[in-house]
Design an enzyme around this catalytic site. Sequence first.
Site, PDB file in Angstrom:
ATOM      1  N   LYS A  55      12.840  32.078  45.798  1.00 48.72           N
ATOM      2  CA  LYS A  55      12.586  31.533  44.454  1.00 48.72           C
ATOM      3  C   LYS A  55      13.835  30.963  43.785  1.00 48.72           C
ATOM      4  CE  LYS A  55       8.497  34.296  43.390  1.00 48.72           C
ATOM      5  NZ  LYS A  55       7.836  35.142  42.379  1.00 48.72           N
ATOM      6  N   ASP A  92       4.981  32.862  36.739  1.00 54.30           N
ATOM      7  CA  ASP A  92       4.810  34.306  36.865  1.00 54.30           C
ATOM      8  C   ASP A  92       4.707  35.004  35.507  1.00 54.30           C
ATOM      9  OD1 ASP A  92       4.753  34.363  39.638  1.00 54.30           O
ATOM     10  OD2 ASP A  92       6.918  34.667  39.827  1.00 54.30           O
ATOM     11  N   TYR A 209      -0.006  45.359  42.162  1.00 53.13           N
ATOM     12  CA  TYR A 209      -1.466  45.388  42.340  1.00 53.13           C
ATOM     13  C   TYR A 209      -1.886  46.088  43.623  1.00 53.13           C
ATOM     14  CZ  TYR A 209      -0.881  41.140  45.250  1.00 53.13           C
ATOM     15  OH  TYR A 209      -0.502  40.227  46.210  1.00 53.13           O
TER      16      TYR A 209
END
Length: 264
Positions: A55, A92, A209
């Site tokens: 990123k 994000d 998650y």
Amino acid sequence: MAHSRSPVIHNHWLAHYGIAGRYVLFPVPPEKPETAVRGIAVLGLRGCNVTTPHKQAVFRLLDRVDDLARRIGAVNTVVVEKDGTLTGFNNDGNGFIKSLRDADPKWSPASGPIMVLGAGGAARAVVASLAAQGATEIRLANRTLDKAREIADAVGPEVKVVPWDERADALDGVALLANATSLGSAGKPALEMPLNRLAPSALVGDLIYIPPETPLLAAARMRGNITVNGLGLLLNQARPAFNAWFGVMPEITPALRQAIAATF
């Protein structure tokens, strides 16, 4: 990268909206992001998502980067423009904020003080996005204090650095507690975070998650707090990316959630 649910999400939408295309995973060695970026437009792709550890490296290789991604210092989405140039975005943090608002429409980044745990790339995206959307006080705690200070210096005076061993006391009066560490994720130890100072009205979000409910979220739910896991972030950051690539803002439907649930 192999655990990514992004192909499930985007291929579901491509099929649902009748768009010819396929979302696939391209493993890129950490030392070769420049070679991969040069190939995005050449291969005829509409764009791509970027995952850790690329990123920040990809950020420096694009033709332009939007203001929020520049403030974060990393991109998670690349769009191929009509002239073949590449634009980077970071969805994000805004994806996380949207997932919180989906769970509690009354909450906003300006609702009250916010406590964020962690100082990695995810934390930086969340903190910068919260500040951009009106948060006036963000308390940031991390085990390495200098990393938290780097985020505070980059984002602005809204960010107050809190020593890790004072994190529980810093919950006084917060409207949101957000875990942006990896603690509590599958295979990692649980986050130690006493919640006795947290107001029952506060929202508790976890960027994790897998598992769907971390020990932090379970403890908060038992206290009566509204809780949100990281799946909402994943879904909501994907929507603007899909829209940028294909010109359709997709919906998050029960069928999509079921398709993702089937992968756990």
